[in-house]
Design an enzyme around this catalytic site. Structure first.
Site, PDB file in Angstrom:
ATOM      1  N   TYR A 152     -12.786  -1.655  13.008  1.00 10.34           N
ATOM      2  CA  TYR A 152     -13.237  -0.470  12.291  1.00 10.34           C
ATOM      3  C   TYR A 152     -14.703  -0.143  12.527  1.00 10.34           C
ATOM      4  O   TYR A 152     -15.102   1.012  12.581  1.00 10.34           O
ATOM      5  CB  TYR A 152     -12.985  -0.618  10.787  1.00 10.34           C
ATOM      6  CG  TYR A 152     -11.531  -0.511  10.417  1.00 10.34           C
ATOM      7  CD1 TYR A 152     -10.690  -1.618  10.469  1.00 10.34           C
ATOM      8  CD2 TYR A 152     -10.982   0.710  10.025  1.00 10.34           C
ATOM      9  CE1 TYR A 152      -9.345  -1.520  10.136  1.00 10.34           C
ATOM     10  CE2 TYR A 152      -9.643   0.835   9.692  1.00 10.34           C
ATOM     11  CZ  TYR A 152      -8.831  -0.304   9.755  1.00 10.34           C
ATOM     12  OH  TYR A 152      -7.505  -0.206   9.430  1.00 10.34           O
ATOM     13  N   GLU A 175      -4.986  -1.951  14.239  1.00 15.83           N
ATOM     14  CA  GLU A 175      -5.552  -1.016  13.255  1.00 15.83           C
ATOM     15  C   GLU A 175      -6.900  -0.483  13.739  1.00 15.83           C
ATOM     16  O   GLU A 175      -7.745  -1.264  14.183  1.00 15.83           O
ATOM     17  CB  GLU A 175      -5.796  -1.662  11.876  1.00 15.83           C
ATOM     18  CG  GLU A 175      -4.572  -1.902  11.057  1.00 15.83           C
ATOM     19  CD  GLU A 175      -4.898  -2.557   9.725  1.00 15.83           C
ATOM     20  OE1 GLU A 175      -5.990  -2.299   9.174  1.00 15.83           O
ATOM     21  OE2 GLU A 175      -4.076  -3.362   9.243  1.00 15.83           O
ATOM     22  N   GLU A 230      -4.970 -10.340   9.279  1.00 20.84           N
ATOM     23  CA  GLU A 230      -6.353 -10.620   8.890  1.00 20.84           C
ATOM     24  C   GLU A 230      -6.549 -11.872   8.028  1.00 20.84           C
ATOM     25  O   GLU A 230      -6.896 -11.804   6.837  1.00 20.84           O
ATOM     26  CB  GLU A 230      -6.961  -9.393   8.188  1.00 20.84           C
ATOM     27  CG  GLU A 230      -6.901  -8.162   9.040  1.00 20.84           C
ATOM     28  CD  GLU A 230      -7.685  -7.004   8.459  1.00 20.84           C
ATOM     29  OE1 GLU A 230      -8.083  -7.035   7.286  1.00 20.84           O
ATOM     30  OE2 GLU A 230      -7.909  -6.033   9.208  1.00 20.84           O
ATOM     31  N   GLN A 234       0.799  -1.215   0.000  1.00 22.54           N
ATOM     32  CA  GLN A 234       0.000   0.000   0.000  1.00 22.54           C
ATOM     33  C   GLN A 234       0.833   1.267   0.000  1.00 22.54           C
ATOM     34  O   GLN A 234       0.315   2.344  -0.388  1.00 22.54           O
ATOM     35  CB  GLN A 234      -0.927  -0.005   1.223  1.00 22.54           C
ATOM     36  CG  GLN A 234      -1.929  -1.138   1.192  1.00 22.54           C
ATOM     37  CD  GLN A 234      -2.851  -1.102   2.382  1.00 22.54           C
ATOM     38  OE1 GLN A 234      -2.596  -1.747   3.400  1.00 22.54           O
ATOM     39  NE2 GLN A 234      -3.927  -0.343   2.284  1.00 22.54           N
ATOM     40  N   GLU A 282      -5.627   1.859  -1.232  1.00 22.04           N
ATOM     41  CA  GLU A 282      -6.677   1.201  -0.467  1.00 22.04           C
ATOM     42  C   GLU A 282      -7.272   0.040  -1.259  1.00 22.04           C
ATOM     43  O   GLU A 282      -8.467  -0.024  -1.544  1.00 22.04           O
ATOM     44  CB  GLU A 282      -7.743   2.204  -0.055  1.00 22.04           C
ATOM     45  CG  GLU A 282      -8.904   1.617   0.746  1.00 22.04           C
ATOM     46  CD  GLU A 282      -8.457   0.733   1.903  1.00 22.04           C
ATOM     47  OE1 GLU A 282      -7.463   1.078   2.571  1.00 22.04           O
ATOM     48  OE2 GLU A 282      -9.098  -0.325   2.109  1.00 22.04           O
ATOM     49  N   TRP A 283      -6.383  -0.913  -1.619  1.00 20.92           N
ATOM     50  CA  TRP A 283      -6.782  -2.153  -2.269  1.00 20.92           C
ATOM     51  C   TRP A 283      -7.725  -1.949  -3.442  1.00 20.92           C
ATOM     52  O   TRP A 283      -7.400  -1.133  -4.336  1.00 20.92           O
ATOM     53  CB  TRP A 283      -7.303  -3.125  -1.219  1.00 20.92           C
ATOM     54  CG  TRP A 283      -6.327  -3.302  -0.086  1.00 20.92           C
ATOM     55  CD1 TRP A 283      -6.480  -2.887   1.213  1.00 20.92           C
ATOM     56  CD2 TRP A 283      -5.025  -3.893  -0.148  1.00 20.92           C
ATOM     57  NE1 TRP A 283      -5.364  -3.190   1.953  1.00 20.92           N
ATOM     58  CE2 TRP A 283      -4.461  -3.815   1.149  1.00 20.92           C
ATOM     59  CE3 TRP A 283      -4.267  -4.494  -1.171  1.00 20.92           C
ATOM     60  CZ2 TRP A 283      -3.186  -4.292   1.441  1.00 20.92           C
ATOM     61  CZ3 TRP A 283      -3.003  -4.957  -0.884  1.00 20.92           C
ATOM     62  CH2 TRP A 283      -2.477  -4.881   0.409  1.00 20.92           C
ATOM     63  N   HIS A 311       1.093  -9.339   4.832  1.00 16.92           N
ATOM     64  CA  HIS A 311      -0.052  -8.425   4.677  1.00 16.92           C
ATOM     65  C   HIS A 311      -0.505  -8.475   3.230  1.00 16.92           C
ATOM     66  O   HIS A 311      -0.492  -7.477   2.503  1.00 16.92           O
ATOM     67  CB  HIS A 311       0.327  -6.999   5.096  1.00 16.92           C
ATOM     68  CG  HIS A 311      -0.856  -6.123   5.406  1.00 16.92           C
ATOM     69  ND1 HIS A 311      -1.000  -5.430   6.596  1.00 16.92           N
ATOM     70  CD2 HIS A 311      -1.932  -5.799   4.662  1.00 16.92           C
ATOM     71  CE1 HIS A 311      -2.127  -4.724   6.557  1.00 16.92           C
ATOM     72  NE2 HIS A 311      -2.713  -4.933   5.404  1.00 16.92           N
TER      73      HIS A 311
HETATM   74  O1  IDE Z   1      -9.561  -0.687   4.721  1.00 17.12           O
HETATM   75  C1  IDE Z   1      -8.651  -0.050   5.571  1.00 17.12           C
HETATM   76  C2  IDE Z   1      -7.613  -1.068   6.062  1.00 17.12           C
HETATM   77  C3  IDE Z   1      -6.691  -1.573   4.953  1.00 17.12           C
HETATM   78  O2  IDE Z   1      -6.081  -0.494   4.279  1.00 17.12           O
HETATM   79  C4  IDE Z   1      -5.644  -2.490   5.609  1.00 17.12           C
HETATM   80  O3  IDE Z   1      -4.637  -2.909   4.708  1.00 17.12           O
HETATM   81  C5  IDE Z   1      -6.303  -3.737   6.168  1.00 17.12           C
HETATM   82  O4  IDE Z   1      -5.495  -4.372   7.147  1.00 17.12           O
HETATM   83  C6  IDE Z   1      -7.664  -3.426   6.723  1.00 17.12           C
HETATM   84  N1  IDE Z   1      -8.502  -4.288   7.290  1.00 17.12           N
HETATM   85  C7  IDE Z   1      -9.641  -3.640   7.531  1.00 17.12           C
HETATM   86  C8  IDE Z   1     -10.836  -4.267   8.134  1.00 17.12           C
HETATM   87  N2  IDE Z   1     -11.148  -5.445   7.416  1.00 17.12           N
HETATM   88  C9  IDE Z   1     -11.715  -5.418   6.153  1.00 17.12           C
HETATM   89  C10 IDE Z   1     -12.985  -5.891   5.984  1.00 17.12           C
HETATM   90  C11 IDE Z   1     -13.553  -5.886   4.717  1.00 17.12           C
HETATM   91  C12 IDE Z   1     -12.841  -5.438   3.635  1.00 17.12           C
HETATM   92  C13 IDE Z   1     -11.552  -4.979   3.812  1.00 17.12           C
HETATM   93  C14 IDE Z   1     -10.989  -4.967   5.072  1.00 17.12           C
HETATM   94  C15 IDE Z   1      -9.529  -2.351   7.138  1.00 17.12           C
HETATM   95  N3  IDE Z   1      -8.283  -2.240   6.646  1.00 17.12           N
END
Ligand code: IDE
Length: 444
Positions: free
Chosen positions: A297, A351, A166, A21, A404-405, A121
């Protein structure tokens, strides 16, 4: 001062990023392709066709970024190591890849910032995917060889290790829902991936103990609170199933040495026998860890669909730019559940953060919503600690805006704004607020 919430002495305040990222330099110093290089270059997979080719150019700008972390008072920096830099091809170790992380860690130490390394990651080397990826049990051995290489090269300068970020995203989001790389949609494959990722975690904990290193090792799970849309028994069961998929599928093997029976029954019916689980696998997965990383989150609310399976209910309250409900009380609920049902081990929020449509006006970025989001979540964490909870640190996602993926660069989670055209970093108001929180070790 009235209303001030002070955190325990030694509470660790930090920020987090991940290699794909932020680093860029996608082909520099021998880095090989990852599944995210492949996925991002596949038309339609990432918004606007964005890729991590350049990202925040952290690979070259890390000295400036670490200096800024120091100026902002950060005490720790959670970053991930790019496996494709270390083993770009099958059987070929790339010392230049490790050298970058040695430079980064050395710079962090020079600035008195604690390095926290996430081993995986999401950026699996493409050569492993070409052999079936995490669905192939051989990936476990590749991961242990990779982790042992990191322990050998960085084990005495990195005090906190996180095996995986995750597993739910690596398995279900990426192999069942198809939203992340490699973009598959196969429940059985997702279950095999989840198992092999968990097995590689346990094997790596074992390897870390055998290496005789003095640091600590854990895993980071994305966890949530699932509420039923109503007291209707069907909705309550749907919430139970959603909780089983999101939380218990990973917490139970790690802390209890078994998959949750209710979910095994459902998944066996839907995906066939668990013949990919070998006799002593769960004993390996449950090897004791030193801490649990929690990525929180938002909560989710579900109802029962026609088939009784959980269906998401759109949030009724305020949401972030991701459409995720702002629900700080569920952070308190989650932490309290973890302590009550799973573990008294140290917890770290590895996070927590929010995306908002940040804009630069007269050279400044005012982000009051992010400040409010963080303040309310810090207060929820503080309540857990006050009640005896063993929370030892908090890493805000993210240090700076980044890739952001599947949303590409359209979502900004950073405490620091990134102008991608110039790579200029601009600390947002939330970064300056967070600096004051860290200095006071508390919130007003
Ligand atoms: O989306 C924000 C961040 C992401 O940038 C991180 O690389 C990742 O570790 C991360 N995990 C979440 C929470 N899990 C999640 C659930 C559904 C879709 C994507 C992430 C949020 N985020």
């Amino acid at each position: 001062m009235n209303g001030e919430l002070r955190f325990p002495e030694g509470f660790l305040w930090g920020t987090a990023t991940a290699a794909y990222q932020v680093e860029g330099a996608a082909q520099e110093d021998g880095r090989g392709p990852s599944i995210w290089d492949t996925f991002a270059k596949t038309p339609g997979k990432v918004l606007n066709g964005d890729t991590g080719d350049v990202a925040c150019d952290h690979y070259h700008r890390y000295p400036e970024d670490v200096r800024l972390m120091k100026e902002l008072g950060m005490q720790a920096y959670r970053f991930s190591i790019a496996w494709p830099r270390i083993f770009p091809e099958k059987g070929r170790y790339n010392p230049k890849g490790t050298d970058f992380y040695k430079r980064l860690v050395d710079t962090l130490h020079q600035h008195g910032i604690l390095p926290v390394a996430t081993i995986y990651h999401w950026d699996l080397p493409q050569w492993i995917q070409d052999e079936g990826g995490w669905a192939n049990r051989r990936s476990v051995d590749y991961f242990v060889e990779y982790a042992n290489t990191l322990f050998r090269e960085l084990g005495d300068v990195v005090p906190l290790w996180i095996t995986h970020n995750e597993p739910w995203c690596v398995s279900f989001l990426s192999h069942w829902l198809g939203q992340h790389a490699p973009g598959h949609r196969d429940l059985r494959e997702a279950l095999q991936v989840a198992h092999h990722v968990l097995l590689s975690h346990g094997r790596t904990v074992q390897a870390y103990r055998e290496a005789g290193l003095s640091g600590r090792i854990g895993i980071t799970l994305n966890l949530t609170v699932v509420d039923a849309a109503s007291e209707d028994p069907a909705d309550l069961r749907a919430a139970q199933i959603s909780d089983g998929n999101a939380n218990r599928w990973f917490l139970d093997p790690i802390f209890r040495g078994s998959y949750p029976a209710d979910m095994v029954e459902i998944y066996t019916e839907q995906a066939g026998p668990f013949d990919f689980v070998h006799a002593d696998d769960l004993d390996i997965i449950r090897r004791p860890i030193d801490f649990l990383g929690v990525n929180y989150y938002t909560r989710s609310v579900v109802r029962a669909g026609e088939d009784g399976m959980p269906k998401p209910v759109p949030p009724a309250g305020p949401v972030t730019d991701m459409g995720w409900e702002v629900h700080p009380e569920s952070l308190y609920r989650l932490l309290t559940r973890l302590r009550r049902e799973y573990t008294g081990l140290p917890l770290y929020i590895t996070e927590n953060g929010a995306a908002y449509p940040d804009r630069v006006v007269d050279g400044r970025v005012d982000d009051p919503e992010r400040i409010a989001y963080l303040r309310d979540h810090f207060a929820a964490a503080h309540r857990f600690i006050q009640e005896g909870g063993n929370l030892q640190g908090y890493f805000v996602w993210s240090f700076m805006d980044n890739f952001e993926w599947a949303f590409g660069y359209s979502k900004r989670f950073g405490l620091v704004y990134v102008d991608y055209a110039t790579q200029t970093r601009i600390p947002k108001a939330s970064a300056l607020w967070y600096r004051d929180v860290i200095a006071a070790n508390g919130i007003r």
